[in-house]
Structures are given as structure tokens and as C-alpha cells.
Write an enzyme that holds these catalytic residues in place. Sequence first.
Site, PDB file in Angstrom:
ATOM      1  N   LYS A  54       0.810  -1.213   0.000  1.00  0.00           N
ATOM      2  CA  LYS A  54       0.000   0.000   0.000  1.00  0.00           C
ATOM      3  C   LYS A  54       0.846   1.268   0.000  1.00  0.00           C
ATOM      4  O   LYS A  54       0.427   2.304  -0.510  1.00  0.00           O
ATOM      5  CB  LYS A  54      -0.961  -0.021   1.187  1.00  0.00           C
ATOM      6  CG  LYS A  54      -2.014  -1.134   1.103  1.00  0.00           C
ATOM      7  CD  LYS A  54      -2.947  -1.116   2.285  1.00  0.00           C
ATOM      8  CE  LYS A  54      -4.032  -2.179   2.143  1.00  0.00           C
ATOM      9  NZ  LYS A  54      -3.497  -3.531   2.112  1.00  0.00           N
ATOM     10  N   GLU A 109      -2.603   7.525   7.086  1.00  0.00           N
ATOM     11  CA  GLU A 109      -3.158   8.514   6.181  1.00  0.00           C
ATOM     12  C   GLU A 109      -4.345   9.204   6.840  1.00  0.00           C
ATOM     13  O   GLU A 109      -4.939   8.682   7.796  1.00  0.00           O
ATOM     14  CB  GLU A 109      -3.587   7.879   4.857  1.00  0.00           C
ATOM     15  CG  GLU A 109      -4.721   6.890   4.954  1.00  0.00           C
ATOM     16  CD  GLU A 109      -5.046   6.223   3.625  1.00  0.00           C
ATOM     17  OE1 GLU A 109      -4.184   6.278   2.718  1.00  0.00           O
ATOM     18  OE2 GLU A 109      -6.134   5.656   3.489  1.00  0.00           O
ATOM     19  N   GLU A 167      -9.517   0.785  -5.572  1.00  0.00           N
ATOM     20  CA  GLU A 167     -10.463   1.255  -4.562  1.00  0.00           C
ATOM     21  C   GLU A 167     -10.250   2.738  -4.290  1.00  0.00           C
ATOM     22  O   GLU A 167      -9.114   3.210  -4.193  1.00  0.00           O
ATOM     23  CB  GLU A 167     -10.296   0.449  -3.275  1.00  0.00           C
ATOM     24  CG  GLU A 167     -10.572  -1.040  -3.449  1.00  0.00           C
ATOM     25  CD  GLU A 167     -10.594  -1.780  -2.129  1.00  0.00           C
ATOM     26  OE1 GLU A 167     -10.129  -1.220  -1.122  1.00  0.00           O
ATOM     27  OE2 GLU A 167     -11.085  -2.932  -2.109  1.00  0.00           O
ATOM     28  N   GLU A 226      -6.378   1.943  -2.509  1.00  0.00           N
ATOM     29  CA  GLU A 226      -5.441   0.856  -2.760  1.00  0.00           C
ATOM     30  C   GLU A 226      -5.862   0.133  -4.027  1.00  0.00           C
ATOM     31  O   GLU A 226      -6.957   0.340  -4.547  1.00  0.00           O
ATOM     32  CB  GLU A 226      -5.400  -0.137  -1.594  1.00  0.00           C
ATOM     33  CG  GLU A 226      -6.716  -0.852  -1.348  1.00  0.00           C
ATOM     34  CD  GLU A 226      -6.652  -1.808  -0.164  1.00  0.00           C
ATOM     35  OE1 GLU A 226      -5.538  -2.199   0.211  1.00  0.00           O
ATOM     36  OE2 GLU A 226      -7.710  -2.160   0.367  1.00  0.00           O
ATOM     37  N   ASN A 230      -6.247  -3.771  -5.430  1.00  0.00           N
ATOM     38  CA  ASN A 230      -6.242  -5.196  -5.132  1.00  0.00           C
ATOM     39  C   ASN A 230      -5.905  -5.946  -6.414  1.00  0.00           C
ATOM     40  O   ASN A 230      -6.660  -5.908  -7.390  1.00  0.00           O
ATOM     41  CB  ASN A 230      -7.600  -5.644  -4.592  1.00  0.00           C
ATOM     42  CG  ASN A 230      -7.851  -5.092  -3.202  1.00  0.00           C
ATOM     43  OD1 ASN A 230      -6.996  -5.166  -2.337  1.00  0.00           O
ATOM     44  ND2 ASN A 230      -9.022  -4.512  -3.001  1.00  0.00           N
ATOM     45  N   PHE A 243     -21.500  -9.868  16.846  1.00  0.00           N
ATOM     46  CA  PHE A 243     -21.026 -10.508  15.620  1.00  0.00           C
ATOM     47  C   PHE A 243     -19.880 -11.491  15.875  1.00  0.00           C
ATOM     48  O   PHE A 243     -18.973 -11.621  15.064  1.00  0.00           O
ATOM     49  CB  PHE A 243     -20.590  -9.456  14.597  1.00  0.00           C
ATOM     50  CG  PHE A 243     -21.717  -8.577  14.140  1.00  0.00           C
ATOM     51  CD1 PHE A 243     -22.511  -8.944  13.077  1.00  0.00           C
ATOM     52  CD2 PHE A 243     -21.992  -7.384  14.798  1.00  0.00           C
ATOM     53  CE1 PHE A 243     -23.554  -8.133  12.652  1.00  0.00           C
ATOM     54  CE2 PHE A 243     -23.033  -6.575  14.397  1.00  0.00           C
ATOM     55  CZ  PHE A 243     -23.820  -6.948  13.319  1.00  0.00           C
TER      56      PHE A 243
END
Length: 661
Positions: free
Chosen positions: A116, A200, A275, A288, A290, A348
Site C-alpha cells: 500500500k 493517512e 479502490e 489501494e 487489489n 457478531f
Amino acid sequence: MFDKILIANRGEIACRIIKTARRMGIATVAVYSDADRDALHVRMADEAVHIGAAPAADSYLRIDRIVQACRDTGAQAVHPGYGFLSENPAFAEALEGAGIVFIGPGRQAITRMGDKITSKKLAEEAGVCTVPGYTGQIEDAEHAVRIAREIGYPVMLKASAGGGGKGMRVVRNDEECREGFTRATNEAQSSFGDGRVFAEKFIEEPRHIEIQVLADAHGNVVYLGERECSVQRRHQKVIEEAPSPFIDAATRQAMGEQAVALARAVDYRSAGTVEFIVDAERNFYFLEMNTRLQVEHPVTEMVTGLDLVELMIRVAAGEKLALRQQQVKLRGWSIEARVYAEDPFRNFMPSIGRLAHCLPPPESDNVRVDTGIEEGSEVSMYYDPMIAKLITFGDTREQAIDAMNDALDQYYIRGVSHNIAFLNAVLAHPRFREGRLSTHFIDEEYPDGFHPADVVHEEPGLPVAMAAAVHRALMDRAARLSGQLPSHEKAVDPQFVVLLGREQHPVDVTPIDGGYEVRRDDELYRIITGWRFGEPLIRANVNGRPVCFQLDRVGLHYRLAHRGSQIDALVVNPRTAELAQHMLEKEAPDLSRFLLSPMPGLLVRLAVKEGDEVKAGEELAVVEAMKMENSLRAGSDAKIAKVLAEEGQSLVVDQPILEFE
């Protein structure tokens, strides 16, 4: 074209790739670990090779064993799927050295875009808009704090390698920065073997929108529209759709052209995804790239009519893209929901175990189910707990959403907890329906977690009426038993009371042709159904509209689920209902003296010992599950009376870890 390919993956993506290869006439080789010996992808493939023990580090991440499997089977190429080794340049290099084709981009592109930090620098050089940040290597927590102050809080700390939400933390002050750096580096090292983290600027109210690109080795690059991936939890996508309800044609073109420019800059070939973060003014910033097939690729396939796996294989075989940018047309709308083995009502937490029952919705032109498990399959603690990807299509966004609601109603899963109630609740939320999304959607709409109160049925009388109709059907069957004395046959009284806890709902249920008519106060429900006893799904027509309820018997109760809501209904006669008002309720045991493990996992750290005094919010223990570290903290000031578990121990759900005085 290849005669045989090996799929270096497992689960639904392995099955997905096998389907396309089979249609293309290409033989397939599956690889599997001890935990996946009986997995669906193993049975679907033409051949299967065992590559090691259950942990991914001993099997699906073993480059040497996968390369040897190719040699042993004569596989000419390898499709890596997503995750595992899909973005590992050493894997691509090892295959190249063995004379085996990697179905993906070149090693150099993976190296440059998979990191990245490097990819952000390259994006800037290619003229792609980027987010302000620090792309150098952060040495330690104090260095992270200094950088965060320079950028200005809030700041996102992100693992340089990998993805999937692991190794990511949003920090808003120095204290959070120090702790977030430690957590992010630990998760990055554990998941990807690379603990580097960069920082960032964190953009408030962002949307996560990505562009699908496709490139060949002959200089042809196209973009296939965008995917809206803003509905996320813990940085992991939950629901994706194509196209985005927010992006206009001009923004789509600008984003697409920048994505193509970046792909050209690194001599990219194969399918890839760029993205972006998009703000409220449609300004977009590179996030980034992928260098692999994305989990959510099916929504792009549904709106373009293309098979991305087939195109990846053809590009890897040296073929030219037969598609030009002007030929790319988007038609209709598609939505994907990720069905996970997790308990949304317990924060979750992952749910492992065997699928005692698994009945997916029937597939059609508008419904697609990508899965790697079936009834009897095991959801293992070693891998991602995804059960399936459910994809729907419609001419409009509203039709795609409605189709998804209907498909979720028909997805019957028992044996493990699942998130279908949560998915239905999100899809029914007015803000989602209106398309007012951001990556904070779930945090903002469910700030205290997800609870049963979040899925109250939009028509409360409907499940009550259905429970009454089911009970009347049971009573009618009992009344038809043979051997009854003449003139003493059982007669069924049409009056019942549906008990929902302490709530009482009087109803009248009378038979009609093909079903029952249920009257509740001023509401009338005409229920026409061909349902038979023992079937888990009640497909019915209620007042002229189709519905599907899931039904289970829990003791004397009928458990009915529809549109994410669930009721446990006890249907009795009026006299029994009257007496029920005087019954005592059993109180739940007091477990507040214990720290319980909220999930199955590994106790990686205990931060306290017997006799310690702790303050509210202080970390007590860390449990690792599905490669994610979960910090367990004190809910109030307390003193540790007993330590009931030890570091390195495997825990089950609700297992006591600590006892407080």
C-alpha cells in the site's frame, strides 16, 4: 488454452472458479487441508491434493506444497482466488520458476501495487488523486504518534500488506494511536507475515467505491464500472452493489480513466480493482489496488454479463481482450450480501460448528448463490466464517433489494448462528433504501450493537397470524385421527390466543379453500399455502402477496422468522391464556461476577492476575478469533478474585476467564 488448472484456495471461491473452468472444458485440481478433507470444492474438482494441516500457515500458505501439487498433477496454471497467496509475489515468482502460469497479474505489478505504501506513491506519479498521509515505514508507537499529529487527527493506521479489515485502526488521539499501532502491527504480522503499518488522513463521511479493471498482455485495458462497498463493519464489507446509487456518469468516467491509467503505469494484466474513498462532494481519492479477483466481483458480472474468471483465464493464456471500452454496457442493478456464520446479537462473534441444516434459496436469472459449503459441512475456526455470497439482480435498485429480501427469507440455516437477520435489517433500513450511505453507516445506525429490537416486523400482525394458522393446521390434523368414537369426534374451536412472552393476541382461525382465514382485532389475513408438516419453509400467499416464513418447533413454541425478525409464539386456548397470566417468570442467572469469552477463540493474553484491582475500561484479556484480536475490558471498577483460564488456552463461547469479587 490450458488443459488443466489448479485452484490454490478453498471454499466458495474455489467452487466458483471450478464452475467456470468446467464450462470452458478445463480440468481442475483442488488442494485441501486436514479440515477441508470432505469440503465441497474437493468433491467438485476433477482431482484433489492434500497439502497439510488445518492452520492456513501449514497448508494454503505453503508455496512449496502447492507448486509440488502442480507438478504431480500436471496443472499448467494456478488460479489463486482471493486471500491466502493471491497477492503474494513470492508465490507468483515460484510458479514462474516452475514453468507454471499464474492466473493473475505479473509479479512486479503484485509487488508494486500489493504494497500500500508503494502503490500510493505510484498512484501519485500516475496522476491519480490520493489521500494526504505518510507512506514511509513507521518505526514504533511514538513515531506513529508524531506522524499522526503532523497529518492531523483523525488518522487511519493500515497494514501495508494484505486487507480484509485486518491491521486497520482509526485513531483520534495520542492514546488511541499508541494502542492502535500495537494492535494493527500484531494483526498484520499474524495475518500476512508483514507487520509494517502506514498512516493517512481519515476522511469523515466517506464512501468506499471501487472500479473493476481488466487488462491483457497486449496493451488493452478497460474498466467495467464501479461497485458501492460502503456498508462495512470493522472495515469488512457486508453488502455491495453495482452500480453505486451515488456516482453519476461524469464521476464514473473520471474514476474509471484514473484506474486505467494506474493499471497501465504498472503494466497490469488480468482482473484488478482500484479502490477509492469518495466524499460527499464526489471528490475521490485512491485507497489501494487489489491485484486479484475481489470477493464482490459477482455484482459486476451481473450488470455487465461478463464472466471475470473466464476473462482472467483467457488473459493468462495469452489471448487478447475481445472487449473495448465503448462496448462496456451496464444493465440493471445487482446487490451482494455476505452470509456469515456469526452471531449479530453477540457483537457478531464467529460461530463455528456443523451446519445441521442448510437450504439455500433456489437460483434463477435474478438470484445467484456462491457457496463452498452445504448441509453437513463444518464451519472451522481456522478460516473465514463465510457461508455464502447471495447475489440478486433487478432492472432497478428497488427490485434488486426486494429480490434480496425474498432470497434471505428463503435461506434456511441451522446448526450455527448466522447474520441473516442483520442483513435483512440493513436492507430494510430507510437510509439504505434511499442510498444515503457511508462507511460509518453501521456504526451510526447501530451504535450500541445489533439487538432484536432493531428487527421489529414492519407488520407485527403477520407473524402472529402465521403462527395461529400453523397451530390450527396442527389441531385439524389431530382432529382427523382415526379410531375416534362415533359422535365424539374432536371439534376444533376457532378461537386461540397467541402468546409472545407476556403479550396476548386473541385470534379467530377458520379454514378456507387452500388455507386459513385469521382475524386479529380489525385485521384479516387470508393465508393460502401448500405447506406440509415438517417443511422448514412456509411459502404462502397472504392477502394476495407472496411471503416466505422459516419455521422451527422449540418445545411447544413456534419459532417464526421473516424479514429478519423472529418470534417465539405459544398458541393456546383462551382459558390457558388466562391462567398463563399468573405464571411466574424464571429469572436469568447473574453472571456479572464473571468475564466470559464472547466467542470461540484463543486466549492470547491475560493482562491481570488474582488480587489486581482494575478500573472501568481497563484491558483484562485478549482473545484471538479468525485472526482478529479482540480486547476484553472491564465494565466497571472491580477486583480480580480468580483467574479461571490461562494464556494459550482455546476457549468456547461463554467460558469464564475471570471471576470478580
